[in-house]
Design an enzyme around this catalytic site. Structure first.
Site, mmCIF file in Angstrom:
data_model
loop_
_atom_site.group_PDB
_atom_site.id
_atom_site.type_symbol
_atom_site.label_atom_id
_atom_site.label_comp_id
_atom_site.label_asym_id
_atom_site.label_seq_id
_atom_site.Cartn_x
_atom_site.Cartn_y
_atom_site.Cartn_z
ATOM 1 N N GLY A 6 0.876 -1.173 0.000
ATOM 2 C CA GLY A 6 0.000 0.000 0.000
ATOM 3 C C GLY A 6 0.906 1.212 0.000
ATOM 4 N N GLN A 31 -5.204 -8.776 -3.539
ATOM 5 C CA GLN A 31 -5.390 -7.828 -2.432
ATOM 6 C C GLN A 31 -6.868 -7.547 -2.165
ATOM 7 O OE1 GLN A 31 -3.179 -7.441 -4.950
ATOM 8 N NE2 GLN A 31 -1.478 -6.134 -4.389
ATOM 9 N N ASP A 51 -1.022 4.839 -6.556
ATOM 10 C CA ASP A 51 0.375 4.658 -6.148
ATOM 11 C C ASP A 51 1.262 5.809 -6.589
ATOM 12 O OD1 ASP A 51 -0.932 1.846 -6.600
ATOM 13 O OD2 ASP A 51 0.609 1.639 -5.062
HETATM 14 C C1 LIG Z 1 -3.691 3.070 -0.141
HETATM 15 S S1 LIG Z 1 -2.734 2.938 -1.567
HETATM 16 C C2 LIG Z 1 -3.113 1.371 -2.054
HETATM 17 C C3 LIG Z 1 -2.559 1.059 -3.324
HETATM 18 O O1 LIG Z 1 -1.415 0.232 -3.145
HETATM 19 C C4 LIG Z 1 -1.625 -0.904 -3.908
HETATM 20 O O2 LIG Z 1 -0.491 -1.433 -4.430
HETATM 21 P P1 LIG Z 1 0.297 -2.680 -3.771
HETATM 22 O O3 LIG Z 1 -0.694 -3.644 -3.248
HETATM 23 O O4 LIG Z 1 1.078 -3.199 -4.935
HETATM 24 O O5 LIG Z 1 1.203 -2.095 -2.710
HETATM 25 C C5 LIG Z 1 -2.680 -0.564 -4.911
HETATM 26 O O6 LIG Z 1 -2.271 -0.089 -6.120
HETATM 27 C C6 LIG Z 1 -3.577 0.326 -4.131
HETATM 28 O O7 LIG Z 1 -4.444 1.157 -4.780
#
Ligand SMILES: CSC[C@H]1O[C@H](OP(=O)(O)O)[C@H](O)[C@@H]1O
EC number: 5.3.1.23
Length: 358
Positions: free
Chosen positions: A51, A198, A238
């Site tokens: 995140g 996720q 992101d």
């Molecule tokens: C609250 S930002 C969450 C954002 O992070 C995720 O990426 P990852 O699981 O690869 O760290 C995703 O793109 C979410 O929207």
């Protein structure tokens, strides 16, 4: 009205950092104790912490751990470089480390460890405050829809942008939690988000909070949008470029495309720490390519197992591409919710960085 996360995603414990290990979710709630820079590097790369906002705060804490061992100029720069290399897309990581450098570089090495912990804690609290403000910026959108529709508001979200991904109430899920607390009826459709799934974390978060949540396969989103089953799409980010283009979890682009085609509002929720004024547009945002194994396997909990294990999906050798993010053009985004309010995507960076060169 507010939402308090049921668990801390990251906390300091003496000279250690304790994280909620997200690789166990949604099956196992397990904490993990990180005591070295290497522990933090591994936790970020393996997505034990993930995140965009949480990655940044974790990196700031990782730097404090590194300086406990060696706080020289060389060690400071080496640790920053190693943390920066863990995940390339979420710009929060870079901003968190640059903020640490600004605080630490002018200090003598003896004063750096204490200052690094202090700055890491400041960033943790700051992220929680930003999440709360994003919730307040997004709530009126859901309230308005609820009033207009006179029935539960059906929101589609992708990946996990909830409390698990931040140090507070989340980004995309923060307005949803506030709306639920305000008594607004909602149903949240959650796409599973292959390859890392996720969405299962989002479904778990929402269910725990009593928010009605319906899990869907990623490819089901297009049909639901096309047949009028979705009133609002709400996702995190992101990295957001100066023109409002958004990098978010792979699969976001197709949802935005469908929402645009069918006139469904598409909101992105992100703090200022996710904006990168140095990127003129989405094409300048680096897209992380992750390991083939994530595509070739799926994690699940076989009977009797202690925690989730990866199960291989095909016995055949397979060439794999695994881009972790995609780019949604600003023109398909109805508004970006930030801690300073809701802005049309092309204006959002200007509102957050009025002084920056554009
Ligand atoms: C609250 S930002 C969450 C954002 O992070 C995720 O990426 P990852 O699981 O690869 O760290 C995703 O793109 C979410 O929207």
């Amino acid at each position: 009205m507010s939402f308090t996360p049921p668990l801390a995603t990251l906390r300091r414990d003496g000279n250690a950092v304790v994280i909620l290990d997200q690789t166990g979710l949604p099956w196992r709630v397990v904490e993990r104790r990180l005591t070295t820079l290497e522990d933090v590097l591994e936790a970020i790369v393996a997505m034990r912490v993930r995140g965009a906002p949480l990655i940044g705060v974790a990196a700031a804490h990782g730097l404090a751990l590194a300086l406990e061992r060696d706080a020289s100029d060389a060690a400071l720069e080496a640790a920053i470089a190693r943390l920066l290399a863990t995940r390339p897309t979420a710009v929060n990581l870079r901003l968190a480390l640059e903020a640490q450098r600004t605080v630490l570089a002018p200090l003598p090495p003896s004063e750096r460890p204490v200052a690094a912990w202090r700055e890491a804690e400041r960033q943790r609290r700051d992220d929680a405050a930003r999440c709360e403000a994003i919730g307040r910026a997004g709530l009126p959108w859901i309230e308005t829809l609820a009033r207009r529709l006179g029935r539960p508001v059906r929101v589609l979200t992708h990946c996990n942008a909830g409390w698990v991904a931040t140090c507070g109430a989340g980004t995309a899920l923060s307005p949803i939690y506030l709306a639920h607390a305000a008594g607004i009826a909602l149903e949240v459709f959650v796409s599973e988000t292959r390859p890392r799934n996720q969405g299962l974390i989002t479904h778990w978060e929402l269910t725990q909070a009593g928010v009605p949540a319906t899990l869907i396969a990623d490819d089901a989103a297009g049909l639901l949008i096309a047949q009028g089953d979705i009133d609002l799409v709400l996702v995190g980010a992101d990295r957001i470029a100066r023109n409002g283009d958004v990098a978010n979890k792979i699969g976001t682009y197709l949802k935005a495309l469908a929402a645009h085609a069918h006139g469904v509002p598409f909101l992105v929720a992100a703090p200022a720490t996710t904006f990168d004024p140095a990127c003129p547009d989405g094409a300048a945002i680096p897209i992380e390519e992750r390991a083939a194994d994530e595509v070739l396997t799926v994690a699940g909990l076989p009977p009797g197992a202690n925690g989730p294990v990866p199960v291989r999906l095909t016995p055949l050798p397979a060439r794999v591409r695994n881009p972790a993010f995609d780019l949604t053009p600003a023109r398909w985004i109805t508004a970006i919710l930030t801690e300073t309010g809701a802005w049309p995507a092309p204006l959002a960076a200007a509102k957050l960085f009025p002084e920056s060169d554009r």
